[in-house]
Design a protein around this motif. Structure first.
Motif, mmCIF file in Angstrom:
data_model
loop_
_atom_site.group_PDB
_atom_site.id
_atom_site.type_symbol
_atom_site.label_atom_id
_atom_site.label_comp_id
_atom_site.label_asym_id
_atom_site.label_seq_id
_atom_site.Cartn_x
_atom_site.Cartn_y
_atom_site.Cartn_z
ATOM 1 N N THR A 114 0.836 -1.203 0.000
ATOM 2 C CA THR A 114 0.000 0.000 0.000
ATOM 3 C C THR A 114 0.874 1.258 0.000
ATOM 4 O O THR A 114 0.505 2.255 -0.623
ATOM 5 C CB THR A 114 -0.932 0.000 1.227
ATOM 6 O OG1 THR A 114 -0.153 -0.213 2.404
ATOM 7 C CG2 THR A 114 -1.973 -1.113 1.112
ATOM 8 N N ASP A 168 -7.771 3.370 -2.439
ATOM 9 C CA ASP A 168 -6.351 3.671 -2.245
ATOM 10 C C ASP A 168 -5.872 4.765 -3.199
ATOM 11 O O ASP A 168 -4.987 5.555 -2.862
ATOM 12 C CB ASP A 168 -5.501 2.408 -2.460
ATOM 13 C CG ASP A 168 -5.638 1.427 -1.312
ATOM 14 O OD1 ASP A 168 -6.133 1.817 -0.240
ATOM 15 O OD2 ASP A 168 -5.234 0.258 -1.491
ATOM 16 N N ARG A 171 -7.478 8.208 -1.806
ATOM 17 C CA ARG A 171 -7.006 8.728 -0.515
ATOM 18 C C ARG A 171 -5.678 9.461 -0.609
ATOM 19 O O ARG A 171 -5.291 10.168 0.318
ATOM 20 C CB ARG A 171 -6.907 7.589 0.500
ATOM 21 C CG ARG A 171 -8.268 7.190 1.046
ATOM 22 C CD ARG A 171 -8.183 6.033 2.004
ATOM 23 N NE ARG A 171 -9.482 5.727 2.584
ATOM 24 C CZ ARG A 171 -9.908 4.505 2.857
ATOM 25 N NH1 ARG A 171 -9.127 3.463 2.609
ATOM 26 N NH2 ARG A 171 -11.099 4.314 3.391
ATOM 27 N N HIS A 182 -9.578 10.578 5.112
ATOM 28 C CA HIS A 182 -9.465 9.249 4.492
ATOM 29 C C HIS A 182 -10.616 8.325 4.821
ATOM 30 O O HIS A 182 -11.067 7.547 3.975
ATOM 31 C CB HIS A 182 -8.157 8.586 4.938
ATOM 32 C CG HIS A 182 -6.942 9.250 4.387
ATOM 33 N ND1 HIS A 182 -5.701 8.664 4.391
ATOM 34 C CD2 HIS A 182 -6.762 10.450 3.803
ATOM 35 C CE1 HIS A 182 -4.819 9.471 3.855
ATOM 36 N NE2 HIS A 182 -5.440 10.567 3.496
ATOM 37 N N ALA A 189 -12.259 -1.709 -3.828
ATOM 38 C CA ALA A 189 -11.075 -2.205 -3.130
ATOM 39 C C ALA A 189 -11.057 -3.718 -3.132
ATOM 40 O O ALA A 189 -12.111 -4.361 -3.065
ATOM 41 C CB ALA A 189 -11.052 -1.707 -1.683
ATOM 42 N N GLY A 190 -9.868 -4.285 -3.231
ATOM 43 C CA GLY A 190 -9.672 -5.693 -2.929
ATOM 44 C C GLY A 190 -9.163 -5.798 -1.505
ATOM 45 O O GLY A 190 -8.953 -4.784 -0.845
ATOM 46 N N ARG A 191 -8.993 -7.026 -1.042
ATOM 47 C CA ARG A 191 -8.504 -7.193 0.332
ATOM 48 C C ARG A 191 -6.993 -7.179 0.369
ATOM 49 O O ARG A 191 -6.357 -7.941 -0.351
ATOM 50 C CB ARG A 191 -9.021 -8.502 0.919
ATOM 51 C CG ARG A 191 -10.420 -8.314 1.424
ATOM 52 C CD ARG A 191 -10.888 -9.477 2.251
ATOM 53 N NE ARG A 191 -12.358 -9.393 2.275
ATOM 54 C CZ ARG A 191 -13.165 -10.405 2.507
ATOM 55 N NH1 ARG A 191 -12.662 -11.598 2.756
ATOM 56 N NH2 ARG A 191 -14.461 -10.238 2.501
ATOM 57 N N ALA A 192 -6.444 -6.347 1.224
ATOM 58 C CA ALA A 192 -5.000 -6.337 1.417
ATOM 59 C C ALA A 192 -4.627 -7.447 2.395
ATOM 60 O O ALA A 192 -5.465 -7.937 3.149
ATOM 61 C CB ALA A 192 -4.555 -4.988 1.952
ATOM 62 N N SER A 193 -3.371 -7.851 2.349
ATOM 63 C CA SER A 193 -2.917 -8.852 3.316
ATOM 64 C C SER A 193 -1.776 -8.275 4.146
ATOM 65 O O SER A 193 -0.955 -7.508 3.650
ATOM 66 C CB SER A 193 -2.467 -10.123 2.600
ATOM 67 O OG SER A 193 -1.372 -9.834 1.765
ATOM 68 N N PHE A 194 -1.767 -8.656 5.426
ATOM 69 C CA PHE A 194 -0.801 -8.119 6.374
ATOM 70 C C PHE A 194 0.301 -9.132 6.649
ATOM 71 O O PHE A 194 0.039 -10.321 6.787
ATOM 72 C CB PHE A 194 -1.501 -7.782 7.695
ATOM 73 C CG PHE A 194 -0.572 -7.350 8.793
ATOM 74 C CD1 PHE A 194 -0.095 -6.051 8.830
ATOM 75 C CD2 PHE A 194 -0.170 -8.240 9.783
ATOM 76 C CE1 PHE A 194 0.759 -5.635 9.843
ATOM 77 C CE2 PHE A 194 0.694 -7.831 10.798
ATOM 78 C CZ PHE A 194 1.151 -6.525 10.826
ATOM 79 N N LEU A 196 4.589 -9.290 8.507
ATOM 80 C CA LEU A 196 5.842 -8.646 8.890
ATOM 81 C C LEU A 196 6.892 -9.072 7.882
ATOM 82 O O LEU A 196 7.128 -10.271 7.693
ATOM 83 C CB LEU A 196 6.262 -9.071 10.301
ATOM 84 C CG LEU A 196 5.389 -8.594 11.462
ATOM 85 C CD1 LEU A 196 5.975 -9.063 12.799
ATOM 86 C CD2 LEU A 196 5.265 -7.079 11.470
ATOM 87 N N PRO A 201 5.970 -4.176 9.468
ATOM 88 C CA PRO A 201 4.625 -4.439 8.938
ATOM 89 C C PRO A 201 4.463 -3.930 7.509
ATOM 90 O O PRO A 201 4.845 -2.800 7.207
ATOM 91 C CB PRO A 201 3.698 -3.619 9.862
ATOM 92 C CG PRO A 201 4.504 -3.307 11.068
ATOM 93 C CD PRO A 201 5.935 -3.246 10.614
ATOM 94 N N LEU A 203 1.446 -4.052 4.239
ATOM 95 C CA LEU A 203 0.156 -4.453 3.686
ATOM 96 C C LEU A 203 0.336 -4.554 2.180
ATOM 97 O O LEU A 203 0.871 -3.632 1.546
ATOM 98 C CB LEU A 203 -0.905 -3.413 4.002
ATOM 99 C CG LEU A 203 -1.456 -3.418 5.427
ATOM 100 C CD1 LEU A 203 -2.258 -2.155 5.691
ATOM 101 C CD2 LEU A 203 -2.322 -4.654 5.657
#
Lengths: 311, 311
Positions: A114, A168, A171, A182, A189-194, A196, A201, A203
């Motif tokens: 992101t 995205d 914003r 925001h 939007a699609g789904r972001a993935s989180f 580390l 971190p 996304l």
């Protein structure tokens, strides 16, 4: 005598309508008084707050990114869908259930963090110029609509963007340009993935569970993100028809619907039933008189469209 | 001398920490100054703002609705999963990829209009009482946390709920109880569908594209709904671990993480690694000292848990 809060609007039914609507709903002695938490206004973006010609501005960004990627990774151009996009053959992209368009969009809008995506949008915005007007894309918002946003804000309304554009993408610039924070941006939007990554971190964007915030999905998006029925809705196309209905039909509160009709080929563009870009407007326009939705005739009702550069 | 803004908190590291953090980030002469638009605080709900025992409150609602439906439609009880739910056999419900749980949740949370769902939650809230405390469920929020929400609000923060609970369930009461507006509620949700029914707009809930806002999905939900990295994050379980990491690791702004540790079996409940409900807390607790996350010892640090009824 108070200064005109909508100086870019000529005297017209839409202007008189919104001014009198606001007087009505903000007067706590009025039967139509709307308490502050319920003062929700929703705005489409493409064609309502800024142009959508010659192509939607986010598509211009996507095409720019596609060219940049193909230059760096020429093997990408082996894909027939990438070839179709580079040739401007949008028909091929949207055949077969949008599979081609999805493939091409993924090249700029997925498998990217992101943060990197935001940087790409900022870099593009800083360098790109609109092919006709020669100005930064985010310098081409409609001055009359910016005045309207400000007027609503002063009247205690919360303004939300409810757009088919990517959340995205929007914003990056909406707070600076419209003063809209925001969390008041509802977009596709699609789904972001989180995860580390090296302990930090990140996304990562994806098109998984893609939510396309258009047509009947707009009321659903409003419900999911805002959780309240709006009392003001501004759009310009049949993509906004459902949210105009959701806002104004059977609403226990007074409500106000507005359609920006593109009638000004000289200063902007003129289109409704036939459009070379998005923004087809037929069904909502036909329903407007019966519902009392105000139709703005851009050519007749706005004395200014964009305002001076950098305004 | 200013009145203590957190009177339900005993003097403790967490209390001193948040007060000094706020002084730091709101002082525009401080290097850690955080501009207003970036003052975003996220709060888990179950176990952080109200209890999650003996079962999550939304599960109590769902079970109540299930019993009500089965009474009216006895044929529903032919389903083995409905039988498992009525027998309290949650193991059976979550076996096979949560298929059973999904089936049972659907009976109260899908194929119902959003208006009818809201009414069902309100009706339940008005009549239901917590089995141990004998109070309305929405009268059992933690007074120290309500004080913290208020303190952050006064410091220019926007407080958001970021919970695994359903957004539609929470929005019925969060504004009244926490002063948090609907659009600042990020929760689990399926996609609603819009239609005109007899000419009137209705939104119908579904479990399609269900977004379960827990664990690694929480940072993704924060990004999708809020569009900004928080600077304050409060949670109580490993379900909040990822959003604590997202808030505090490598954040260019100062950040503050807080974990409510349930240590008070007498006034509330005591659990962490072993829990009869949700709220398992192991990994986040182990990581807390190294990350500087404040751990609230509920028994030691709070002089009041719920406050008087109706407060």
């Amino acid at each position: 005598m108070t200064a005109d809060p909508l100086p870019s609007w000529n005297d017209c039914a839409a202007k008189r309508g919104i001014v009198s609507f606001l007087a009505h709903v903000t007067d706590d002695a009025s039967p139509g008084f709307v308490p502050l938490p319920e003062r929700v206004a929703v705005f489409d973006n493409d064609g309502t707050l800024w142009p959508e010609n010659p192509i939607p501005f986010q598509a211009a960004f996507g095409f720019h990114e596609l060219c940049r990627r193909v230059a760096a990774e020429p093997e990408l151009s082996a894909s027939p869908m990438v070839q179709a996009a580079l040739a401007g053959d949008f028909g091929a992209l949207v055949a077969d259930g949008y599979a081609g368009l999805r493939e091409v969009i993924a090249l700029s809008h997925a498998e990217i963090t992101t943060d990197a995506f935001r940087d790409a949008v900022e870099t593009w915005l800083a360098a790109a110029r609109h092919p006709r007007f020669g100005r930064r894309y985010d310098d081409l918002t409609y001055q009359p609509m910016r005045e309207l946003l400000r007027l609503l804000d002063d009247a205690g309304f919360k303004n939300f963007i409810v757009s088919g554009g990517g959340a995205d993408f929007m914003r990056v610039w909406v707070e600076r340009v419209y003063g809209i924070p925001h969390e008041r941006v509802v977009g596709s939007a699609g789904r972001a993935s989180f995860a580390l990554r090296d302990g930090v971190p990140v996304l990562t964007k994806s098109l998984d569970h893609l939510f396309v915030n258009d047509k009947e999905a707009k009321p659903a998006g409003i419900h999911q993100f805002i959780g309240r029925r709006p009392v003001i809705c501004c759009g310009n196309s049949d993509g906004d028809h459902a949210m105009l209905q959701y806002t104004t039909i059977g609403n226990p509160r007074p409500s106000f619907g507005l359609i920006v009709h593109h009638t000004d080929a000289e200063r902007e563009y003129a289109y409704d039933a036939v459009t070379k870009s998005t923004g087809k407007l037929v069904a909502a326009l036909a329903e407007a008189p019966g519902r009392g939705w105000q139709v703005v005739d851009m050519k007749r009702d706005w004395n200014t469209v964009f305002g001076p550069a950098g305004s």
